[in-house]
Scaffold this active site. Sequence first.
Site: not given
Ligand code: GLN
Length: 485
Positions: A80, A155, A179
Site C-alpha cells: 500500500k 482503504s 481496511s
Molecule cells: N473505513 C475505516 C475508516 O474510514 C477504516 C479505515 C482503515 O482501516 N484504514 O476509518
Amino acid sequence: MGELNRKKAWELLSLLDTKEISAVELTQSCLAEIDRSGKKLNSFITVLSDSALEKAREVDVKRSKGLPVGRLAGVPVAVKDILCTKGVRTTCGSRILQNFFPPYDATVIRKLKEADAVVIGKTNMDEFAMGSSTEHSAFGPTLNPIDPARVPGGSSGGSAAAVTAHQTILALGTDTGGSVRQPASLCGIAGFRPTYGAVSRYGLVAFASSLDQISPFAKDARDLWLISDVISGHDRRDSTSIPERLFDYPYSGFKGKAGLPKTTRFGIPKEFWGEGLAPEVREAVRGTIDKVSKAGYEVEEVSLPALSAGIAVYYIICTAEASSNLARYDGVKYGVRVNDYADLFEMYAKTRAAGFGAEVKRRIILGTYVLSAGYYDAYYLKAQKVRAVMKKEFAEVFKKVDFLLGPTTPSAAFKLGEKTDDPLEMYLNDIYTVPVNLVGVPAVSIPCGKNREGLPMGLQIIGPQKKDEIVLKAAIMLESLGIKL
Ligand code: GLN
C-alpha cells in the site's frame, strides 16, 4: 504449469525451490497481468517493474548457486502506498504527498527485502487510509475485479484488487478500522489484521496511531501465515511493538492437520446480527457456522454489549488522532506547498486547503472538535472510557470461548458512487470490523460464499490478543471444511 500468477505463495515457493520455475518468470507473469488490467482497475499508483525484475534475477542467481535464500524468495508482494519506500514515491493517495520520496524504508519493507520478496509496486488507497471504498484517492478510484461497477472496499482497495486480479501473489495493506478485512471480504480473498504491536509501524505513515496496524492480503490463510511470520517481530523503532514472537517457524505445525482440538469453542456475538445486516450475508455466515458445529466444535451465543457503541467510539478516537497526526503536513517539512501566500499562516492554510481531499478535511475538523476544551470530556474522554469497557468485555468473553465468529461486512460490494454522498452510510460499513481495532486483537476475514450476483462475502474470525497463529490455524481449518467457494 498453468498461469503462475494464479497460484498461492506456498505452492510457488516449492516450485521455485525445485527450480521448476524461476522468480523472473513469476514476476513477469504478474507484471503482464498489471499491464493487462492494472490501468483499468487503477490498483497501482506506482509499478516497480525494473527493480522487481532486478530482485527476481538476484534471487534466481542465489538459487542457482545454491546460496541460502529468504522465506519469500522470489514471491511478488504489492504494498500500500502508505508504507515508506526508500527513494520510491509514497503518496498516501493524497495530493499533499504527491512529491514525497522517503529517505528510508519502513521496517516491513526492509523485512520483505531481507526475506527476498519481490516488491512489485505501490497500491492505490483512500487518502491517508480514510475510507471504505478506495473512492477517496487523489489518484482516482480502484475498481473491484469481480465486478468493475463496484468498489473493492477500502482503504486498502488497491492491494485487495491487485491480489484478486492476480497482479501480485501477496499484498500489504493497513487495517485501522477494517481496511484489510473489509476489502478482502468484498473481493473474495483472505485478509488478516494481527494483534496491535505485532508488526512494527515504523515507516507507516500515521493515520490513527493507537489503531493502525500493517496487515496482509493473500488468496488463503496459509499464505497469510507465511507473510505474517516474515513481517512481524519486535522493533525498537516502534515503542508500541510487542516483544513476543507470535509465529512459530517453520510452518510444519499446520501441515496436513485440518484440525483444531474438538474442544475448541466458538462464540457468536449476538450484537453482530442486528439491523443493517443484509439477509444474504446473514445466510452465508450462518451456513458456515452450522458447518462448524456439524464438524463437532462447540458453538455458543455470547454477548458484548459495548459493541453497539463501536462505530461512535471509533470515529471519535480515529478522527482525534488523525487531527493530531496530520498537523505535520503544513507545507514546511515535506510534501506540497502552495507558493502564493502573504504570510506563514496563509501558507499553511492554503497548502492544507489545496492538498487534502474532502474526507480528510472532514476528519481533521471532527477530530479537532472532539479534542477541543469544551468537548474533550463529553466526546473524547467518554469514547476512551467505552473503549476500556469494550476491552474488558472481550477479555471476559475470551475466558469462555476461544474465538468469535461473525460477518466481516454488513453487505457484499456496493456500487461506485453509492455511498460517497453520505459519510455515515460509508462509516456503517465498518460496524463489524472496528471493535477489533479498538481492543487490539487479531482477526481474519476469509471468503464464505457468494450471493446471487456472484459477489463474495466474508466470514470474520476474531481471537484473543497475541493468539495470531491460532487465529490463522482456525481460518485454515474453516477453509478445509470446504467453506471457501
Ligand atoms: N473505513 C475505516 C475508516 O474510514 C477504516 C479505515 C482503515 O482501516 N484504514 O476509518
